[in-house]
Motif scaffolding. Structure first.
Motif, PDB file in Angstrom:
ATOM      1  N   LEU A 168       0.810  -1.224   0.000  1.00  0.00           N
ATOM      2  CA  LEU A 168       0.000   0.000   0.000  1.00  0.00           C
ATOM      3  C   LEU A 168       0.839   1.268   0.000  1.00  0.00           C
ATOM      4  CD1 LEU A 168      -2.840  -1.019   2.518  1.00  0.00           C
ATOM      5  CD2 LEU A 168      -2.762  -1.284   0.029  1.00  0.00           C
ATOM      6  N   GLN A 169       2.170   1.112  -0.020  1.00  0.00           N
ATOM      7  CA  GLN A 169       3.109   2.237  -0.067  1.00  0.00           C
ATOM      8  C   GLN A 169       2.870   3.219   1.087  1.00  0.00           C
ATOM      9  OE1 GLN A 169       2.549   3.740  -4.115  1.00  0.00           O
ATOM     10  NE2 GLN A 169       4.154   2.373  -4.874  1.00  0.00           N
ATOM     11  N   LEU A 170       3.004   2.718   2.303  1.00  0.00           N
ATOM     12  CA  LEU A 170       2.786   3.519   3.498  1.00  0.00           C
ATOM     13  C   LEU A 170       4.110   4.003   4.078  1.00  0.00           C
ATOM     14  CD1 LEU A 170       0.150   1.232   5.269  1.00  0.00           C
ATOM     15  CD2 LEU A 170      -0.251   3.071   3.617  1.00  0.00           C
ATOM     16  N   ASP A 171       4.104   5.237   4.617  1.00  0.00           N
ATOM     17  CA  ASP A 171       5.305   5.732   5.288  1.00  0.00           C
ATOM     18  C   ASP A 171       5.359   5.166   6.705  1.00  0.00           C
ATOM     19  OD1 ASP A 171       3.939   7.548   7.208  1.00  0.00           O
ATOM     20  OD2 ASP A 171       3.420   8.690   5.413  1.00  0.00           O
ATOM     21  N   ALA A 172       6.468   5.461   7.413  1.00  0.00           N
ATOM     22  CA  ALA A 172       6.721   4.841   8.716  1.00  0.00           C
ATOM     23  C   ALA A 172       5.651   5.206   9.744  1.00  0.00           C
ATOM     24  CB  ALA A 172       8.106   5.251   9.226  1.00  0.00           C
ATOM     25  N   VAL A 173       5.226   6.474   9.748  1.00  0.00           N
ATOM     26  CA  VAL A 173       4.248   6.910  10.739  1.00  0.00           C
ATOM     27  C   VAL A 173       2.883   6.269  10.463  1.00  0.00           C
ATOM     28  CG1 VAL A 173       3.030   8.898  11.700  1.00  0.00           C
ATOM     29  CG2 VAL A 173       5.466   9.068  11.174  1.00  0.00           C
TER      30      VAL A 173
ATOM     31  N   ALA B 149       7.717  11.318   7.757  1.00  0.00           N
ATOM     32  CA  ALA B 149       6.872  10.786   6.669  1.00  0.00           C
ATOM     33  C   ALA B 149       7.724  10.228   5.547  1.00  0.00           C
ATOM     34  CB  ALA B 149       5.934  11.875   6.154  1.00  0.00           C
ATOM     35  N   THR B 150       8.578   9.262   5.855  1.00  0.00           N
ATOM     36  CA  THR B 150       9.402   8.610   4.842  1.00  0.00           C
ATOM     37  C   THR B 150       9.144   7.104   4.884  1.00  0.00           C
ATOM     38  OG1 THR B 150      11.255   8.363   6.386  1.00  0.00           O
ATOM     39  CG2 THR B 150      11.214  10.345   5.019  1.00  0.00           C
ATOM     40  N   GLU B 151       9.219   6.469   3.732  1.00  0.00           N
ATOM     41  CA  GLU B 151       9.041   5.030   3.680  1.00  0.00           C
ATOM     42  C   GLU B 151      10.312   4.338   4.159  1.00  0.00           C
ATOM     43  OE1 GLU B 151       7.485   3.399   0.061  1.00  0.00           O
ATOM     44  OE2 GLU B 151       6.304   5.197  -0.380  1.00  0.00           O
ATOM     45  N   VAL B 152      10.127   3.147   4.706  1.00  0.00           N
ATOM     46  CA  VAL B 152      11.279   2.377   5.162  1.00  0.00           C
ATOM     47  C   VAL B 152      11.984   1.798   3.948  1.00  0.00           C
ATOM     48  CG1 VAL B 152      12.058   0.432   6.555  1.00  0.00           C
ATOM     49  CG2 VAL B 152      10.112   1.809   7.315  1.00  0.00           C
ATOM     50  N   GLY B 153      13.276   2.066   3.850  1.00  0.00           N
ATOM     51  CA  GLY B 153      14.078   1.578   2.735  1.00  0.00           C
ATOM     52  C   GLY B 153      15.542   1.547   3.127  1.00  0.00           C
ATOM     53  N   PRO B 154      16.424   1.187   2.218  1.00  0.00           N
ATOM     54  CA  PRO B 154      17.854   1.082   2.542  1.00  0.00           C
ATOM     55  C   PRO B 154      18.428   2.359   3.137  1.00  0.00           C
ATOM     56  CG  PRO B 154      17.396   0.103   0.402  1.00  0.00           C
ATOM     57  CD  PRO B 154      16.132   0.774   0.829  1.00  0.00           C
ATOM     58  N   ASP B 155      17.993   3.526   2.667  1.00  0.00           N
ATOM     59  CA  ASP B 155      18.547   4.786   3.155  1.00  0.00           C
ATOM     60  C   ASP B 155      18.056   5.145   4.552  1.00  0.00           C
ATOM     61  OD1 ASP B 155      19.879   5.047   0.753  1.00  0.00           O
ATOM     62  OD2 ASP B 155      18.314   6.296  -0.162  1.00  0.00           O
ATOM     63  N   THR B 156      16.922   4.616   4.960  1.00  0.00           N
ATOM     64  CA  THR B 156      16.349   4.981   6.256  1.00  0.00           C
ATOM     65  C   THR B 156      16.498   3.889   7.313  1.00  0.00           C
ATOM     66  OG1 THR B 156      14.171   4.176   5.535  1.00  0.00           O
ATOM     67  CG2 THR B 156      14.655   6.517   5.184  1.00  0.00           C
ATOM     68  N   LEU B 157      17.139   2.768   6.966  1.00  0.00           N
ATOM     69  CA  LEU B 157      17.298   1.675   7.926  1.00  0.00           C
ATOM     70  C   LEU B 157      18.087   2.085   9.177  1.00  0.00           C
ATOM     71  CD1 LEU B 157      17.830  -1.545   5.754  1.00  0.00           C
ATOM     72  CD2 LEU B 157      15.792  -0.794   6.978  1.00  0.00           C
TER      73      LEU B 157
END
Length: 470
Positions: free
Chosen positions: A46-51, A423-431
């Motif tokens: 569903l392409q949800l951000d972390a929050v 409000a960012t999606e979890v991905g390699p840059d935000t791990l």
């Protein structure tokens, strides 16, 4: 109350009630824990951000906390079995809605309705058990109910992980439906008795509105941090909470009789310890699901297999702890349990992407041992500290403090994710930021246990056979 026969065997009614309550005590956490394992899959689909992702468990808990007192009071008038069975029907319907969600908004709406439905169960199940079984069996029966919850929590990650990997995340919402249908059949065909409050009292609409609004503003405010809107919402939550407490102490028939908290130290301190314990531990499944799938790169099934270690430990130990609490002073058991839990939370905070599986298992077992040592004795202390005329209020307090603690636990996680990821999606840059959020959540949870231990030790001595304290 229907007593067991002279031989000590439970009556037909007692067996039917126990089956009905234990199955629902199993099925609800089954779905909850399976859903927590599904979070990464849901976020990707569903392409949800972390929050927004953190709101999937929080929407459920928020609704449950908002409505548990309301349904508890309705059950006192309409009948506890009736509300319990209505809640079972509603959980099935709302779970189906969540499974059919096509976007984040629809899913959150389904989760909110699930929480409302489950509030009917939370508000009634302990009161039904307490009404049917005599005092000398209460601790053992409570232990069985708590154990069923933990069996559901244990089975959820494993079954959910398998279903998610093979069929998709939507089916994780439907795992409990077949057994919920058995609950309905049992309640309709075998449980013919009904339990209500002895006195019919008017419904406290003002108190219900103040209480529910307080929780709503708190959750919305935390998710908007840091911003002026968040500050306004949080300030409004404090104002409404103050107004609710003032109203509840002065009202003749409040939605939640908080006067019991000011007159019964054992009850008050036991509820406070419960609130803190659930605040410190509930989000473990969510945090470990994110940690194992994002940072350790495990599949949903593999993550579920590890996550189930903690609830399996609880399920195995809770019945014994419930029996012990009928004979051993509950505050000693519960206080030791909270101290062990704090140590386990610190161990979880020290985990990283390179941690070995054995290290993870040891940390989860430690927290499981601590929680099982705390939970059943603490519930027994709450229910044993009041007379039978207050059983409904005490049962509502057990459910409410648990839900508020669970909600506070997710509020803590949401706060960490909001501050560190936004409000960012979890991905390699935000791990790396996700790793920090998980670590700080566990450390703050461990720190919460310290005042909880003080409350548990200070509750007074409970004589479980009489309900007297000293």
């Amino acid at each position: 109350m229907t007593a067991s026969d002279p031989t000590g065997a439970p009556s037909d009614l007692q067996r039917a009630v126990l089956l009905m309550v234990l199955l629902n005590a199993f099925t609800t956490p089954l779905m909850l824990s399976a859903t927590n394992v599904a979070l990464p899959a849901i976020a990707g689909d569903l392409q949800l951000d972390a929050v927004t992702l953190s709101w999937i468990p929080m929407a459920y808990l928020m609704a449950s906390a908002m409505f548990v007192l309301i349904f508890g009071r309705i059950a006192d008038v309409a009948g506890r079995k009736k509300v319990f069975l209505c809640g079972t029907v509603a959980v099935i319907a709302s779970s189906t809605l969540a499974a059919l969600s096509i976007n984040g908004g629809m899913l959150l709406a389904g989760r909110f309705l699930q929480g409302m439905s489950a509030a009917m169960l939370y508000a009634t199940q302990m009161a039904i058990v307490t009404s049917v079984f005599p005092a000398h069996q209460r601790g053992r029966m409570i232990g069985l109910v708590v154990s069923s919850v933990y069996v559901g929590l244990a089975a959820g990650p494993l079954l959910g992980g398998f279903v998610i990997d093979t069929l998709g995340w939507r089916y994780s919402f439907l795992l409990q439906v077949p057994l919920a249908l058995v609950v309905l059949l049992t309640g309709l065909t075998r449980v013919h008795d009904e339990w209500r409050a002895a006195e019919r009292t008017p419904f406290d609409f003002r108190g219900a509105l103040l209480y529910s609004s307080t929780i709503l503003l708190l959750c919305l405010g935390v998710s908007l941090l840091p911003s002026w809107r968040a500050a306004a919402l949080l300030a409004g939550s404090v104002v409404l909470l103050t107004a609710f407490l003032r109203h509840a102490r002065g009202a003749r028939h409040p939605i939640w009789d908080v006067r019991l908290f000011f007159s019964n130290r054992t009850f008050t301190f036991s509820c406070g310890a419960s609130l803190i314990m659930y605040s410190a531990t509930y989000a473990n499944v969510v945090l470990m699901s994110l940690f194992l799938q994002y940072l350790q790169e495990l599949s949903a099934f593999q993550a579920g297999l590890l996550i189930m270690v903690q609830p399996v430990t609880m399920a195995l130990l809770s019945p014994r702890m419930g029996r012990w609490s009928d004979h051993v002073e509950p505050r000693r058991l519960a206080s030791a349990g909270m101290a062990i839990t704090a140590a386990g939370l610190v161990a979880l905070a020290l985990l990283n992407a390179d941690s070995r599986i054995t290290t993870i298992v040891i940390a989860l077992v430690l927290t499981g041992v601590g929680f099982s040592l705390f939970s059943s004795p603490n519930v027994n202390a709450i229910m044993g500290s009041v007379g039978r005329e207050h059983a409904g209020s005490a049962s509502a307090a057990v459910a409410t403090t648990r839900l508020l603690g669970q909600l506070a636990s997710m509020v803590l996680v949401t706060l960490m994710l909001t501050l560190l990821m936004g409000a960012t999606e979890v991905g390699p840059d935000t791990l790396p930021y996700l790793d920090q959020a998980i670590t700080w959540s566990f450390l703050l949870a461990a720190a919460l246990c310290l005042p909880g231990i003080a409350l548990s030790l200070g509750r007074g001595t409970l004589h479980t056979t009489t309900g007297e304290t000293r």
